[in-house]
Design a protein around this motif. Structure first.
Motif, PDB file in Angstrom:
ATOM      1  N   ASP A  97     -22.051  -7.453   9.891  1.00  0.00           N
ATOM      2  CA  ASP A  97     -22.951  -6.311   9.740  1.00  0.00           C
ATOM      3  C   ASP A  97     -23.416  -6.111   8.302  1.00  0.00           C
ATOM      4  O   ASP A  97     -24.437  -5.454   8.071  1.00  0.00           O
ATOM      5  N   LEU A  98     -22.675  -6.637   7.327  1.00  0.00           N
ATOM      6  CA  LEU A  98     -23.055  -6.454   5.929  1.00  0.00           C
ATOM      7  C   LEU A  98     -24.399  -7.118   5.655  1.00  0.00           C
ATOM      8  O   LEU A  98     -24.569  -8.312   5.887  1.00  0.00           O
ATOM      9  N   ALA A  99     -25.350  -6.352   5.163  1.00  0.00           N
ATOM     10  CA  ALA A  99     -26.707  -6.871   4.942  1.00  0.00           C
ATOM     11  C   ALA A  99     -26.821  -7.577   3.595  1.00  0.00           C
ATOM     12  O   ALA A  99     -27.804  -7.426   2.868  1.00  0.00           O
ATOM     13  N   HIS A 111     -11.832  -2.805   2.821  1.00  0.00           N
ATOM     14  CA  HIS A 111     -12.199  -1.872   1.756  1.00  0.00           C
ATOM     15  C   HIS A 111     -13.222  -2.494   0.803  1.00  0.00           C
ATOM     16  O   HIS A 111     -14.156  -1.821   0.347  1.00  0.00           O
ATOM     17  N   ALA A 112     -13.049  -3.787   0.521  1.00  0.00           N
ATOM     18  CA  ALA A 112     -13.994  -4.469  -0.366  1.00  0.00           C
ATOM     19  C   ALA A 112     -15.388  -4.509   0.247  1.00  0.00           C
ATOM     20  O   ALA A 112     -16.397  -4.331  -0.448  1.00  0.00           O
ATOM     21  N   LEU A 113     -15.469  -4.729   1.554  1.00  0.00           N
ATOM     22  CA  LEU A 113     -16.772  -4.776   2.211  1.00  0.00           C
ATOM     23  C   LEU A 113     -17.448  -3.406   2.234  1.00  0.00           C
ATOM     24  O   LEU A 113     -18.674  -3.307   2.134  1.00  0.00           O
ATOM     25  N   ILE A 114     -16.666  -2.351   2.363  1.00  0.00           N
ATOM     26  CA  ILE A 114     -17.231  -1.005   2.280  1.00  0.00           C
ATOM     27  C   ILE A 114     -17.837  -0.784   0.904  1.00  0.00           C
ATOM     28  O   ILE A 114     -18.945  -0.248   0.759  1.00  0.00           O
ATOM     29  N   GLU A 115     -17.114  -1.209  -0.130  1.00  0.00           N
ATOM     30  CA  GLU A 115     -17.637  -1.113  -1.500  1.00  0.00           C
ATOM     31  C   GLU A 115     -18.903  -1.937  -1.658  1.00  0.00           C
ATOM     32  O   GLU A 115     -19.894  -1.478  -2.242  1.00  0.00           O
ATOM     33  N   ALA A 116     -18.891  -3.162  -1.139  1.00  0.00           N
ATOM     34  CA  ALA A 116     -20.064  -4.034  -1.261  1.00  0.00           C
ATOM     35  C   ALA A 116     -21.275  -3.429  -0.563  1.00  0.00           C
ATOM     36  O   ALA A 116     -22.407  -3.552  -1.038  1.00  0.00           O
ATOM     37  N   GLU A 117     -21.034  -2.774   0.564  1.00  0.00           N
ATOM     38  CA  GLU A 117     -22.139  -2.169   1.310  1.00  0.00           C
ATOM     39  C   GLU A 117     -22.796  -1.042   0.532  1.00  0.00           C
ATOM     40  O   GLU A 117     -24.024  -0.904   0.530  1.00  0.00           O
TER      41      GLU A 117
END
Length: 262
Positions: free
Chosen positions: A97-99, A41-47
């Motif tokens: 995948d996070l850029a 969930h944190a990575l979705i937010e960061a994206e």
């Protein structure tokens, strides 16, 4: 946007830095389903949050992470383990995948899948007390979380197999020598040093850094001709960014550029 954090992952925003802290200190931050979901969930937010430029991943208490929860392994069913590792796989792929750069800040032990979670990050900063260990063979398991993939590419197949077969701890000095760790700090200075390091990354040209991350990761499984063509396409995209224009202007004016990540 997804809700930030849960009882097993503390997530906070500090300017351009998203800080994710593994928060099961009583079990040395061993993985749980809730911890993995919280990181996803944190990575979705960061994206999706343009204000986030860098993600910092660390552990609370005495260690970064002990990896799999050995106390619960004897009672785990094969179907639950299959689903649990599937969610871990999803998390590792999301990290790659996070850029945006992800920085692991490691202290104490990074063991098993905890070690591999750190390897999935783009940089590893470590306290001088850190030890890494692939402990899977000690409990009759194979590595998960991408350990076979990451280690064979960083260390080569022979050294990777030795670490997997023997499960010997790797002191931080050896990890540096082998290219597993970027910087080492005295433990008392680790948090401050890591934040300073992350802030320097956050001041960089965000889109260019994200593209560099993708190109380096793709280079592990592409041939030279493929990477040359991808570089050509990426460079064509970067030349129209505000950060490139600012970098050129700053060079001409003999000053430090002020990038905005666009």
């Amino acid at each position: 946007m997804s809700k930030l954090g849960n009882k097993h992952v503390s997530v906070s925003l500090n300017g351009p830095i998203m800080s994710c802290v593994l928060n099961r200190p009583e079990s040395l931050n061993a993985f749980s389903d809730e911890m993995i979901a919280g990181l996803q969930h944190a990575l979705i937010e960061a994206e999706h949050n343009e204000d986030v430029k860098v993600v910092v991943l660390s552990g609370s208490g005495r260690a970064f992470s002990a990896g799999g929860d050995v106390k619960n392994m004897g009672s785990a069913t094969s179907s639950h383990l299959y689903d649990h590792v599937g969610e871990l796989n999803k998390l590792i792929l999301m990290m790659k995948d996070l850029a945006k750069p992800i920085v692991a800040v490691v202290h104490g032990y990074a063991a098993g899948a905890g070690f591999n979670l750190a390897l999935a990050c783009d940089q590893i900063l470590a306290g001088e007390d850190t030890k890494f260990v692939l402990s899977f063979a000690q409990v009759g398991l194979v590595a998960d979380g991408g350990g076979h993939y990451f280690l064979s590419r960083i260390l080569g197949p022979y050294r990777a197999k030795e670490l997997l077969f023997r499960a010997d701890p790797i002191p931080v000095e050896t990890a540096v020598e082998w290219g597993l760790v970027n910087r080492v700090f005295p433990l008392s200075e680790l948090e401050e040093g890591a934040m300073s390091y992350a802030l320097e990354l956050a001041k960089g040209p965000g889109r260019a850094l994200g593209m560099m991350k993708k190109l380096v990761d793709r280079a592990e499984r592409a041939d030279l001709a493929d990477i040359l063509e991808q570089e050509r396409m990426a460079q064509t995209m970067m030349i129209d960014t505000n950060d490139h224009k600012e970098g050129v202007q700053a060079f001409k004016e003999k000053r430090k550029p002020e990038f905005v990540g666009k």
